[in-house]
Design an enzyme around this catalytic site. Structure first.
Site, mmCIF file in Angstrom:
data_model
loop_
_atom_site.group_PDB
_atom_site.id
_atom_site.type_symbol
_atom_site.label_atom_id
_atom_site.label_comp_id
_atom_site.label_asym_id
_atom_site.label_seq_id
_atom_site.Cartn_x
_atom_site.Cartn_y
_atom_site.Cartn_z
ATOM 1 N N HIS A 1 6.386 -4.906 12.255
ATOM 2 C CA HIS A 1 5.751 -3.591 12.170
ATOM 3 C C HIS A 1 5.456 -3.036 13.561
ATOM 4 O O HIS A 1 4.422 -2.413 13.815
ATOM 5 C CB HIS A 1 4.463 -3.663 11.343
ATOM 6 C CG HIS A 1 4.042 -2.336 10.748
ATOM 7 N ND1 HIS A 1 3.141 -1.512 11.364
ATOM 8 C CD2 HIS A 1 4.411 -1.710 9.609
ATOM 9 C CE1 HIS A 1 2.960 -0.427 10.615
ATOM 10 N NE2 HIS A 1 3.713 -0.516 9.543
ATOM 11 N N HIS B 1 -7.198 -1.770 5.861
ATOM 12 C CA HIS B 1 -6.401 -0.683 6.438
ATOM 13 C C HIS B 1 -7.046 0.647 6.065
ATOM 14 O O HIS B 1 -8.097 0.669 5.426
ATOM 15 C CB HIS B 1 -4.967 -0.820 5.916
ATOM 16 C CG HIS B 1 -3.941 -0.006 6.672
ATOM 17 N ND1 HIS B 1 -3.924 0.094 8.039
ATOM 18 C CD2 HIS B 1 -2.887 0.729 6.230
ATOM 19 C CE1 HIS B 1 -2.913 0.875 8.401
ATOM 20 N NE2 HIS B 1 -2.276 1.268 7.324
ATOM 21 N N HIS C 1 1.313 3.873 2.036
ATOM 22 C CA HIS C 1 1.860 4.614 3.163
ATOM 23 C C HIS C 1 3.382 4.576 3.026
ATOM 24 O O HIS C 1 3.961 3.543 2.662
ATOM 25 C CB HIS C 1 1.414 4.016 4.503
ATOM 26 C CG HIS C 1 0.002 4.394 4.857
ATOM 27 N ND1 HIS C 1 -0.824 3.592 5.613
ATOM 28 C CD2 HIS C 1 -0.722 5.502 4.540
ATOM 29 C CE1 HIS C 1 -1.996 4.200 5.753
ATOM 30 N NE2 HIS C 1 -1.972 5.349 5.115
ATOM 31 N N ASP D 1 -0.301 -3.630 6.157
ATOM 32 C CA ASP D 1 -0.881 -3.320 7.464
ATOM 33 C C ASP D 1 -2.371 -3.662 7.431
ATOM 34 O O ASP D 1 -3.021 -3.494 6.406
ATOM 35 C CB ASP D 1 -0.740 -1.832 7.765
ATOM 36 C CG ASP D 1 0.711 -1.355 7.769
ATOM 37 O OD1 ASP D 1 1.636 -2.151 7.589
ATOM 38 O OD2 ASP D 1 0.921 -0.143 7.921
ATOM 39 N N ASP E 1 6.029 4.338 4.732
ATOM 40 C CA ASP E 1 6.944 3.366 5.328
ATOM 41 C C ASP E 1 6.922 2.027 4.580
ATOM 42 O O ASP E 1 7.648 1.105 4.953
ATOM 43 C CB ASP E 1 6.648 3.171 6.823
ATOM 44 C CG ASP E 1 5.209 2.789 7.111
ATOM 45 O OD1 ASP E 1 4.295 3.313 6.434
ATOM 46 O OD2 ASP E 1 4.975 1.966 8.017
ATOM 47 N N HIS E 2 6.127 1.952 3.527
ATOM 48 C CA HIS E 2 6.091 0.729 2.719
ATOM 49 C C HIS E 2 6.590 0.936 1.288
ATOM 50 O O HIS E 2 6.714 -0.034 0.549
ATOM 51 C CB HIS E 2 4.674 0.143 2.717
ATOM 52 C CG HIS E 2 4.249 -0.306 4.078
ATOM 53 N ND1 HIS E 2 4.220 -1.630 4.457
ATOM 54 C CD2 HIS E 2 3.887 0.403 5.181
ATOM 55 C CE1 HIS E 2 3.839 -1.717 5.732
ATOM 56 N NE2 HIS E 2 3.630 -0.493 6.184
ATOM 57 N N HIS F 1 0.844 -1.201 0.000
ATOM 58 C CA HIS F 1 0.000 0.000 0.000
ATOM 59 C C HIS F 1 0.875 1.246 0.000
ATOM 60 O O HIS F 1 2.095 1.158 0.137
ATOM 61 C CB HIS F 1 -0.982 -0.010 1.172
ATOM 62 C CG HIS F 1 -0.347 0.100 2.529
ATOM 63 N ND1 HIS F 1 0.563 -0.818 3.024
ATOM 64 C CD2 HIS F 1 -0.505 1.032 3.518
ATOM 65 C CE1 HIS F 1 0.915 -0.465 4.243
ATOM 66 N NE2 HIS F 1 0.307 0.659 4.571
#
Lengths: 303, 303
Positions: free
Chosen positions: B270, B142, B64, B212, B66-67, B62
């Site tokens: 995570h 999410h 976000h 997530d 941090d991914h 996805h």
């Protein structure tokens, strides 16, 4: 009042285990400035104990990834850590779209205002000033439009010779003028000379950042006499052709710019990952300009 | 033939000195897959000695940061290091624009083809297969559309009992059928039974990635019986409300999913940067599902 630069990334396009891509943190009279923000800069800032929320100016030289891929991550973290104070980013026009797009797709609404100031890599102009500092941009000469930066202290006040001034019994209201170096004529006709009651002002310091650029003597005029010059030195003389072809500089060329600009100290960085250490960069720079260092991640230099 | 996962980043949105943001490298029968690519992933890949040019599938769960904030930097480095072999990226639709825009402003023309396969976070479908492996996506739950992933080996061939087969003096042309478990009737009418001349095939293994996501039992059906499940565990029970609010899971919830799906082993990751170590994650997960680990950057797990 201090003025210093911390090297967060001293490498070139390919990060290595020792050298992160370009980023520098500058403290100047309690102004906190980040220049460039390669991938991993937020971790470097933490590693070197920078209070990241103090940063309020971010200067981006150009849009090669090793100079800005870490910016969106840093902004996200500033947000997650609760920032509400605005932040100004000075850089190429397309940067705003790149940053806003990436924040938008993640559904993130920053808790602080982001101001973008567009730089086109072709102007020599003042981009920020307040009562203590000035930030200038000037053109570098790279494959894409690239901004150099100059950070300088404004002229400082003279320091009062308090003992001597007290002996005179004069009004304290004269002090501001004397500190500015102005002589004052009293009603009696007596002249109070500033240089008799104040010490000379500390010199104002300046720092210039030149990365990335081909060897270009036009840069000299923009950085004349700075105390410290950071100039990229991606290559050595054995790769002079490669330097020209990729619009980068060699250590010797950086030293030549430093010499012509009569700077105080030269810092070399942006070393290609092909070089295992910095000894040859020094070897080739020193005969041209003696007061030179090859920077490493984590080092701090006083300006 | 091996099947293993290397944890490149085990942290959540805020990277720490120990935990990079999410990224995992999977080797499965000589297929090389990267799942997610948080900032700094290229340095992690180098640190853990991954041959990065072998990677030919990148799965992005996805958008976000941090991914995926490390993806464009990794692609740039693959290019600088001379890659000419195509690469397929499976992820949300907007990812292509984000990547291409950033490469374009830098004037970079990649030396290899980039293929994008769009995932919408709402489908359960096969996204890649060849003769040895399958990759599936399935929906997570999410704040923005998020893809789970399942990597599984295809059913393997039975292994020939060579000694016994040679004794028969039968034609070697029968071997492929016997390895597939098919009995063969000879012209003479004699039946050669596969299970008499071959050993049982090794079981096919599978690995599922869920990050997530909020606790959602609908996930169970997609990952039923996998050998190893990675499930996010951003929080502990004391932050159950926060987990719901941010569409994340607790360690106990991840363990509940693992139990219901009857997986072999559970990996938790995570972790929110607020937790200094992983002891309490284990404490809360083990009573529900015993075979559990909290992953650390740099660890490799056999599937």
């Amino acid at each position: 009042m201090n003025f210093e630069v911390t090297i967060l990334g001293s490498g070139a396009a390919l990060p290595t285990s020792n050298r992160n891509p370009t980023a520098q943190y500058i403290q100047c009279n309690d102004r906190h400035i980040l220049i460039d923000c390669g991938e991993g800069t937020q971790v470097q800032l933490r590693k070197y104990h920078v209070h990241i929320q103090k940063i309020n100016h971010i200067l981006i030289s150009h849009l090669h990834g090793d100079h800005f891929f870490g910016l969106v991550g840093l902004l996200s973290s500033l947000h997650l850590l609760g920032r509400d104070k605005g932040l100004t980013i000075y850089g190429p026009e397309e940067l705003e779209q790149i940053i806003r797009l990436q924040l938008e797709v993640g559904g993130a609404k920053l808790g602080f205002d982001l101001h973008f100031v567009k730089l086109n890599g072709q102007e020599h102009r003042l981009i920020f000033e307040d009562k203590l500092i000035e930030i200038w941009t000037f053109p570098l000469n790279h494959r894409i439009p690239t901004n150099g930066f100059l950070i300088k202290e404004k002229p400082k006040e003279r320091k009062l010779n308090a003992d001597r001034f007290e002996e005179t019994g004069l009004s304290l209201t004269l002090i501001p003028k004397l500190k500015q170096g102005l002589d004052v004529e009293l009603e009696s006709g007596e002249v109070i000379y500033a240089d008799e009651y104040t010490y000379a002002a500390k010199p104002s310091k300046s720092y210039a950042f030149c990365s990335d650029t081909i060897f270009d003597e036009r840069i000299v005029s923009y950085i004349k006499g700075v105390n410290v010059l950071y100039h990229e030195a991606t290559f050595l003389n054995d790769k002079l052709d490669r330097a020209k072809q990729t619009f980068h500089s060699t250590a010797q060329q950086a030293a030549t710019i430093a010499k012509q600009a009569e700077v105080g100290k030269l810092l070399l960085g942006h070393l290609s990952a092909r070089y295992e250490n910095s000894a040859r960069h020094l070897e080739e720079a020193i005969p041209v300009f003696e007061n030179v260092r090859v920077v490493e991640d984590g080092e701090t230099y006083l300006i």
